[in-house]
Design a protein around this motif. Sequence first.
Motif, PDB file in Angstrom:
ATOM      1  N   ASP A 127       1.033 105.389  20.028  1.00 22.26           N
ATOM      2  CA  ASP A 127       1.855 106.217  19.138  1.00 22.26           C
ATOM      3  C   ASP A 127       2.866 107.065  19.910  1.00 22.26           C
ATOM      4  OD1 ASP A 127       0.099 108.021  20.283  1.00 22.26           O
ATOM      5  OD2 ASP A 127      -0.880 108.578  18.402  1.00 22.26           O
ATOM      6  N   ARG A 128       2.837 106.990  21.236  1.00 20.75           N
ATOM      7  CA  ARG A 128       3.820 107.703  22.067  1.00 20.75           C
ATOM      8  C   ARG A 128       5.006 106.830  22.445  1.00 20.75           C
ATOM      9  NH1 ARG A 128       2.043 108.593  26.916  1.00 20.75           N
ATOM     10  NH2 ARG A 128       0.329 107.091  26.837  1.00 20.75           N
ATOM     11  N   ILE A 149      -1.347 103.121  17.484  1.00 24.57           N
ATOM     12  CA  ILE A 149      -2.694 103.602  17.791  1.00 24.57           C
ATOM     13  C   ILE A 149      -2.621 104.654  18.890  1.00 24.57           C
ATOM     14  CG2 ILE A 149      -3.193 101.898  19.593  1.00 24.57           C
ATOM     15  CD1 ILE A 149      -6.036 101.658  18.388  1.00 24.57           C
ATOM     16  N   ASP A 150      -3.602 105.551  18.910  1.00 24.31           N
ATOM     17  CA  ASP A 150      -3.694 106.577  19.951  1.00 24.31           C
ATOM     18  C   ASP A 150      -4.695 106.106  21.014  1.00 24.31           C
ATOM     19  OD1 ASP A 150      -3.878 108.805  21.531  1.00 24.31           O
ATOM     20  OD2 ASP A 150      -4.616 110.156  19.948  1.00 24.31           O
ATOM     21  N   ARG A 154     -10.187 107.073  23.435  1.00 24.59           N
ATOM     22  CA  ARG A 154     -10.664 105.811  23.994  1.00 24.59           C
ATOM     23  C   ARG A 154     -11.689 105.113  23.091  1.00 24.59           C
ATOM     24  NH1 ARG A 154     -12.453 107.287  29.978  1.00 24.59           N
ATOM     25  NH2 ARG A 154     -12.669 105.016  30.122  1.00 24.59           N
ATOM     26  N   LYS A 155     -12.618 105.880  22.556  1.00 25.73           N
ATOM     27  CA  LYS A 155     -13.627 105.272  21.690  1.00 25.73           C
ATOM     28  C   LYS A 155     -12.995 104.719  20.421  1.00 25.73           C
ATOM     29  CE  LYS A 155     -18.106 106.039  19.458  1.00 25.73           C
ATOM     30  NZ  LYS A 155     -17.693 105.329  18.230  1.00 25.73           N
ATOM     31  N   GLY A 156     -12.089 105.486  19.837  1.00 23.32           N
ATOM     32  CA  GLY A 156     -11.427 105.040  18.619  1.00 23.32           C
ATOM     33  C   GLY A 156     -10.599 103.785  18.851  1.00 23.32           C
ATOM     34  N   ALA A 157      -9.922 103.723  20.013  1.00 21.46           N
ATOM     35  CA  ALA A 157      -9.120 102.549  20.336  1.00 21.46           C
ATOM     36  C   ALA A 157     -10.007 101.320  20.537  1.00 21.46           C
ATOM     37  CB  ALA A 157      -8.291 102.802  21.584  1.00 21.46           C
ATOM     38  N   ALA A 158     -11.125 101.507  21.277  1.00 26.25           N
ATOM     39  CA  ALA A 158     -12.051 100.393  21.484  1.00 26.25           C
ATOM     40  C   ALA A 158     -12.642  99.931  20.163  1.00 26.25           C
ATOM     41  CB  ALA A 158     -13.158 100.803  22.462  1.00 26.25           C
ATOM     42  N   ALA A 185      -3.755 105.950  29.323  1.00 24.57           N
ATOM     43  CA  ALA A 185      -2.322 105.770  29.546  1.00 24.57           C
ATOM     44  C   ALA A 185      -1.805 104.433  29.026  1.00 24.57           C
ATOM     45  CB  ALA A 185      -2.020 105.878  31.041  1.00 24.57           C
ATOM     46  N   THR A 186      -2.655 103.680  28.356  1.00 27.90           N
ATOM     47  CA  THR A 186      -2.250 102.377  27.824  1.00 27.90           C
ATOM     48  C   THR A 186      -1.060 102.533  26.880  1.00 27.90           C
ATOM     49  OG1 THR A 186      -4.470 101.454  27.992  1.00 27.90           O
ATOM     50  CG2 THR A 186      -2.976 100.406  26.431  1.00 27.90           C
TER      51      THR A 186
END
Length: 405
Positions: A127-128, A149-150, A154-158, A185-186
């Motif tokens: 989202d950046r 996505i943010d 990390r947990k939410g992205a996974a 930083a993805t």
Amino acid sequence: MKQILLLFVVTITSTMSFDMFSNYRRTDLGNSIDIASMKLLKEIYDKSSEKNVVTSPLGVLTLLSLYASVSEGKNREEIMRLLGANDYKDKQNVEYWLSDSYERLSEHYSKMDPGFLSLANKVLVSDRFTLNDTFAIKAGGYNTEVSSIDFSERKGAADAINTWSSQKSIGKINNPVSESDIDPATVIALLNVIFFQGHWFVPFNASETKEKEFNVDRSTVVKVPMMHLEQSLYYLEDNNMGVRMIELPYQETKFRMIIVLPNDIDGLPEVLRKASEKGLHESIFEMYPVEEVHLDLPKFEIKSKINFKSILQKVGVSSIFKNESTGIVKESSVVVSEVLQEAFVKIDEEGATAGAFTGIFAVQPSALIEPPPHIIFKVDRPFMFVILHDDIVIFTGTYSGNNMK
């Protein structure tokens, strides 16, 4: 500031040509995927300790082709060389070749009946950041969904990636990534799913499955559940490759599995070496029908977790892990850091089920023969298998004797 890129692939297959012996076509794209797939399989096998491996090269190659579509210089050239493109130094030729090959293939598979084949691509962008316009157009050509996505969560992205994987694989690949796989930083994740489900054209009779001997090597014999079938099948003896081959068709049109059985008990490594140099298509398209084949085939299940970074470097794709690409997002360049795949295959009396999840992570750069009336084809030693649609390799792997669950 250079940032992080993630690419993920999920590929699933579960195995049903209403014509048992379809007329398969042979194409330049199929030939190039064949050779690239065999190169990757050899390196995966060499690095494996148990020698039971399965992979879906098509998922990896599809994502690499999308990455190459907006890359420059050595990044693009190395990928295109692996993909089999001739004029890989000319950007216009690269764009034409990709649009006429992997992009068209993605479009073709996405339009098939999802009841037996589904191909889906997705882009998750941080989202950046904002997708580069050209890359957004290219992604659209691959029938790709795009979501924001943010990645700092990390947990939410996974969880989001795993949920998407589970949905697209009908629950076969549920947790291909963990929280630790996600770098905050993805910038972007490219996702791909291929799902295939069906049955053998002629199923094995479960009552005939018996425990029989399997030669792991010259000094080791184990008992494995061995299925039995007596049926007209396509067959080939290839003395140059040092193998015999059999084709098992599925009920879905133009889907089939090829079993590649070395002549020698310990011959699989040499067969893989030869296949990595010239592929299997030359032999596959020389197969001929035999009136009756008495086939014994192990019933097995394999799961593989593969880090493709070192594998790709072995086959000549190393620049993407060192040199940034600027055509992915508008605000930054990206560099690939990891390429991961989780894959499985299950072969039983009804058919075959297989799947794979692949992730590519990018980080900040710091002859005619009269056939005999019947053939005995006993698969009692380490062998290779390939699942194809027409001439396109979708899954490939090796089985060496011990069931992996």
